[in-house]
Design a protein around this motif. Structure first.
Motif, PDB file in Angstrom:
ATOM      1  N   PRO A 129       0.813  -1.227   0.000  1.00  0.00           N
ATOM      2  CA  PRO A 129       0.000   0.000   0.000  1.00  0.00           C
ATOM      3  C   PRO A 129       0.843   1.272   0.000  1.00  0.00           C
ATOM      4  N   LYS A 130       0.236   2.319  -0.509  1.00  0.00           N
ATOM      5  CA  LYS A 130       0.865   3.635  -0.473  1.00  0.00           C
ATOM      6  C   LYS A 130       1.028   4.086   0.976  1.00  0.00           C
ATOM      7  N   GLY A 131       2.201   4.625   1.277  1.00  0.00           N
ATOM      8  CA  GLY A 131       2.453   5.101   2.637  1.00  0.00           C
ATOM      9  C   GLY A 131       3.637   4.396   3.268  1.00  0.00           C
ATOM     10  N   ASN A 132       3.646   4.369   4.595  1.00  0.00           N
ATOM     11  CA  ASN A 132       4.751   3.751   5.322  1.00  0.00           C
ATOM     12  C   ASN A 132       4.767   2.238   5.103  1.00  0.00           C
ATOM     13  N   VAL A 133       5.968   1.721   4.886  1.00  0.00           N
ATOM     14  CA  VAL A 133       6.164   0.289   4.691  1.00  0.00           C
ATOM     15  C   VAL A 133       6.788  -0.265   5.967  1.00  0.00           C
ATOM     16  N   THR A 134       6.175  -1.311   6.505  1.00  0.00           N
ATOM     17  CA  THR A 134       6.630  -1.892   7.767  1.00  0.00           C
ATOM     18  C   THR A 134       7.036  -3.353   7.583  1.00  0.00           C
ATOM     19  N   THR A 135       7.556  -3.918   8.650  1.00  0.00           N
ATOM     20  CA  THR A 135       7.862  -5.351   8.638  1.00  0.00           C
ATOM     21  C   THR A 135       6.593  -6.157   8.434  1.00  0.00           C
ATOM     22  N   ARG A 136       5.486  -5.685   9.010  1.00  0.00           N
ATOM     23  CA  ARG A 136       4.203  -6.366   8.842  1.00  0.00           C
ATOM     24  C   ARG A 136       3.825  -6.429   7.355  1.00  0.00           C
ATOM     25  N   THR A 137       4.144  -5.380   6.608  1.00  0.00           N
ATOM     26  CA  THR A 137       3.859  -5.348   5.171  1.00  0.00           C
ATOM     27  C   THR A 137       4.517  -6.529   4.469  1.00  0.00           C
ATOM     28  N   ALA A 138       5.779  -6.784   4.811  1.00  0.00           N
ATOM     29  CA  ALA A 138       6.509  -7.895   4.187  1.00  0.00           C
ATOM     30  C   ALA A 138       5.877  -9.233   4.541  1.00  0.00           C
ATOM     31  N   PHE A 139       5.439  -9.392   5.793  1.00  0.00           N
ATOM     32  CA  PHE A 139       4.797 -10.633   6.217  1.00  0.00           C
ATOM     33  C   PHE A 139       3.472 -10.839   5.484  1.00  0.00           C
ATOM     34  N   GLU A 140       2.754  -9.760   5.212  1.00  0.00           N
ATOM     35  CA  GLU A 140       1.471  -9.880   4.514  1.00  0.00           C
ATOM     36  C   GLU A 140       1.672 -10.225   3.041  1.00  0.00           C
ATOM     37  N   ILE A 141       2.699  -9.651   2.419  1.00  0.00           N
ATOM     38  CA  ILE A 141       2.974  -9.942   1.005  1.00  0.00           C
ATOM     39  C   ILE A 141       3.525 -11.344   0.831  1.00  0.00           C
ATOM     40  N   MET A 142       4.435 -11.732   1.711  1.00  0.00           N
ATOM     41  CA  MET A 142       5.087 -13.038   1.640  1.00  0.00           C
ATOM     42  C   MET A 142       4.901 -13.795   2.956  1.00  0.00           C
TER      43      MET A 142
END
Length: 259
Positions: A129-142
């Protein structure tokens, strides 16, 4: 120290219980178990929390959430796998990152270069998503525990990769390789790292261990002559990339075109 005392206290109560049970059992008649009954106890949001368990778990949950929500980078636009016929912004980004970061490990270990990277469209499980990228983002994608592996393939299997992509009609994440789809649905002008495909050359292809073992019917990987497990989870590849950059920029170059 408090936890240890609680544990010791529980252990003492357990020992006392066993002792009393043993005493009460002495001199009694023998009984045979004839029937066991049970019922299902559904765990739902309405189920009441046990305060003791909740107070024990909360510090760990808070610590994990703090790590997952740690901001690593910024993405100026939403990247997803639904926009694009033969390639997507998020797919190209993931393939590029795996090729680049995987090559650092592969070159240091094997003194060779990765030529291209192929992942699977279905392996991308969320948007970036647009905005801040977090560690949680990586877990959700992969969310899967897939490792990055490198396979040695002959030029003929590289042609099989192009044929597979055309047949599946999905934007499979691809990096280091370009080609054109003819009106007859065949691949032409296949290039690897900007050079024409050499049928007799051995190419090193990065992918994940699921695909390397024939997942998603990528049977061409079974014809590899060598296999190298980099012991590098794709999720960690992504996290390391986010930590390295301030801004996540989606690749814009065309990998697959049509006549």
């Amino acid at each position: 120290m408090v936890k240890l005392k609680k544990y010791n206290g529980f252990l003492k109560l357990f020992v006392i219980f066993l002792t009393l049970f043993s005493i009460s059992s002495c001199g009694t008649k023998n009984y045979n178990l004839t029937k066991i009954e049970g019922k299902q106890l559904p765990v739902t949001e309405k189920a009441s929390e046990t305060p003791e368990i909740e107070s024990f778990i909360k510090p760990y949950r808070d610590h994990i959430n703090q790590d997952l929500d740690n901001v690593l980078a910024f993405c100026p636009e939403t990247l997803d796998k639904s926009t694009g016929k033969w390639q997507t912004s998020i797919g190209s980004l993931l393939a590029d990152v795996c090729l680049q970061r995987g090559n650092t490990v592969f070159k240091a270990r094997e003194k060779k270069d990765i030529d291209l990277c192929l992942l699977n469209h279905g392996g991308i499980r969320a948007i970036l998503p647009k905005g801040n990228v977090t560690t949680r983002t990586a877990f959700e994608i992969m969310p899967f525990e897939n490792n990055l592996v490198v396979l040695a393939l002959k030029g003929e299997q590289i042609k099989d990769i192009a044929a597979y992509i055309i047949k599946e009609k999905k934007p499979q994440p691809l990096s280091g390789m370009t080609f054109t789809i003819t009106k007859q649905n065949t691949a032409k002008d296949i290039q690897i790292q900007g050079k024409p495909l050499d049928i007799n050359k051995t190419y090193y292809v990065a992918t994940n261990d699921y695909l390397a073992n024939g997942g998603d019917s990528m049977n061409f990987f079974a014809k590899s002559t060598e296999k190298f497990d980099l012991n590098y989870k794709l999720r960690n590849v992504l996290i390391d990339y986010f930590k390295e950059v301030d801004t996540v920029l989606a690749p814009k170059n065309i990998r697959i075109s049509e006549e």
